[in-house]
Design an enzyme around this catalytic site. Structure first.
Site, short mmCIF file in Angstrom:
data_model
loop_
_atom_site.label_atom_id
_atom_site.label_comp_id
_atom_site.label_asym_id
_atom_site.label_seq_id
_atom_site.Cartn_x
_atom_site.Cartn_y
_atom_site.Cartn_z
N TYR A 1 15.43 25.05 32.18
CA TYR A 1 14.26 24.07 31.81
C TYR A 1 14.60 22.83 32.27
O TYR A 1 15.59 22.08 32.14
CB TYR A 1 14.28 24.08 30.07
N ASP B 1 19.62 18.50 37.48
CA ASP B 1 19.23 18.00 36.12
C ASP B 1 20.22 17.92 35.13
O ASP B 1 20.78 19.06 34.79
CB ASP B 1 18.03 18.90 35.96
N LYS C 1 18.72 12.78 27.12
CA LYS C 1 19.63 13.00 25.80
C LYS C 1 20.78 11.98 25.50
O LYS C 1 20.47 10.91 24.90
CB LYS C 1 20.15 14.42 25.87
C1 PLP Z 1 16.06 18.32 27.31
C2 PLP Z 1 15.89 18.43 28.64
C3 PLP Z 1 14.82 18.22 29.44
C4 PLP Z 1 13.59 17.51 29.00
O1 PLP Z 1 14.02 16.31 28.40
P1 PLP Z 1 13.07 15.71 27.22
O2 PLP Z 1 13.62 14.47 26.95
O3 PLP Z 1 12.99 16.57 26.09
O4 PLP Z 1 11.56 15.81 27.93
C5 PLP Z 1 14.99 18.34 30.88
N1 PLP Z 1 16.10 18.98 31.39
C6 PLP Z 1 16.95 19.48 30.86
C7 PLP Z 1 18.16 20.13 31.35
C8 PLP Z 1 16.97 19.28 29.40
O5 PLP Z 1 17.87 19.97 28.62
#
Ligand code: PLP
Length: 427
Positions: A143, A238, A266
């Protein structure tokens, strides 16, 4: 007495779609009524009925030092008292940018945004601007936020063209995303051999935490790096979830793989909306106002969010911080595995740094297909039983879990004891 959680959920559903502001919060996967939280402190959260839980969600990752850490709260209060935002540069933004570049040698330049979604969306635009190419590769089960080109699943017929995984995403946009299998180095080789010169970027979670926890195979990471180099594609790691979670230098530091760009979120916001992307100077210089790739944000680098992030990043640099988290996560997964084994339940678990995965399958999965084959009904039953016992796990079998520096050995022992009680009556 009716639960306050239920009353709040009933009311919320009338004016907020599904009663929630982000879908997984709705407990659709596990069933039942979502908890509404009132407060958190350290390793614990309290719901609307004042019931206490040991929290293994940690706001989906950010709360690595525990809820309401006094240093973080103090920094936020101090920043707020000086002004909530200016929409102009501040010294604090420079300070966090310097700190990020110091901790993560892969960052030669960095830009702050407000969410992981923004970070990944912009990293892809930047990769396209830099390479002059359109196609991107992602992996099933990873994701990367909810921008159109990333809400894509593997197409049925053609290997090349993805299909929207959300209504509202045009086929034409999804077709620019190729979706491959995680940990499948041969699949990557094949895709690059066919249309390597069209690929702007490969985006991947270097430790996958959005399909439960799946660790990368060495060969997968190495193949990805060498193919991107060979064909001139941008490798985007990511690390929105894995950054400052797997270790101080994220998953790319842990595995020693060099990205072209990374995305962060995060933990780096300490619980407030701060995120970032950055990497190679020659690529980052393509961003406006230096270059032609546009990106902007009214709240980017917001001083209160930056203060929360800065305070958190100071705490995670303490000596032994990650060693201790790693140990706590291991105690949890080993304790749960031993209990399940004793009671003859097909279950496995693993951790890396402060991230962990629990699987109702006899062996740890290494692919999306394997994780999907685990026993979802068993997880849902376990989730609700643990909730009853005062343990809050992510409300889905397909999410990673997190420990924080506030989780003590006693919290882990209490969690394992709760699971043992449940497993003893499992039949
Ligand atoms: C949570 C997450 C996102 C999205 O971040 P948001 O702050 O919720 O938009 C993108 N990539 C990864 C790997 C994530 O865990």
């Amino acid at each position: 007495m009716t639960s306050q959680n239920q009353l709040l959920f009933d009311k919320s559903q009338k004016i907020i779609p599904g009663g929630v502001n982000s879908p997984v919060r709705a407990f659709k996967s596990v069933g039942g009524t979502p908890l509404f939280f009132k407060r958190g402190k350290g390793a614990y959260v309290w719901d609307a009925d004042d019931k206490r839980y040991i929290d293994y969600v940690n706001s989906w990752g950010p709360m690595i030092v525990g809820h309401c850490h006094p240093e973080v709260v103090k920094a936020v209060q101090a920043a707020a008292a000086e002004g909530l935002g200016f929409g102009a540069p501040t010294a604090a933004e420079l300070e966090i940018a310097e700190l990020l570049c110091k901790i993560l040698p892969s960052l030669e330049m960095v830009r702050l945004v407000s969410s992981g979604t923004e970070a990944t969306m912009t990293a892809i635009r930047l990769a396209r601007g830099f390479t002059g190419r359109s196609r991107i590769i992602k992996f099933e089960g990873c994701y990367h936020g909810h921008s159109d080109g990333l809400l894509v699943k593997a197409g049925s017929g053609a290997l090349t063209f993805g299909q929207p995984s959300s209504s509202g995403v045009p086929d034409e946009i999804a077709a620019l995303t190729t979706v491959l299998d995680y940990n499948d180095a041969a699949g990557l080789e094949k895709a690059f051999a066919e249309y390597g010169k069209e690929i702007a970027a490969v985006i991947v979670e270097p430790v996958a935490g959005n399909m439960n926890l799946i660790l990368p195979k060495r060969e997968f990471l190495d193949t990805m790096r060498s193919l991107c180099t060979k064909y001139g594609a941008v490798l985007i790691l990511d690390e929105v979830m894995s950054g400052f979670r797997v270790g101080l230098q994220g998953a790319h530091g842990h595995f020693g793989i060099k990205p072209d760009l990374i995305t962060l979120g995060k933990v780096m916001g300490g619980g407030l909306p701060a995120a970032a992307f950055g990497g190679r100077r020659d690529i980052m210089q393509c961003l406006a106002p230096l270059g032609a790739v546009y990106q902007a944000g009214t709240l980017s680098g917001n001083p209160v969010a930056v203060a929360a992030g800065m305070a958190t990043l100071k705490l995670v640099q303490a000596k032994g911080f990650y060693e201790s988290l790693t140990k706590v996560a291991k105690q949890l997964t080993e304790g749960l595995s031993a209990s399940a084994k004793k009671h003859g339940i097909p279950f496995s678990a693993q951790s890396i740094g402060s991230m962990f995965g629990l699987y109702f399958s006899s062996k740890v999965p290494t692919s999306y297909a394997e994780v999907m084959a685990s026993d979802n009904a068993a997880f849902n039953r376990f989730f609700h039983a643990m909730l009853e016992e005062g343990v809050y796990l992510a409300p889905s079998a397909f999410e990673a879990g997190f420990v924080s520096a506030a989780h003590t050995e006693a919290d882990i022992a209490a969690t394992v004891a709760a699971a043992d009680k449940i497993f003893a009556n499992w039949k």
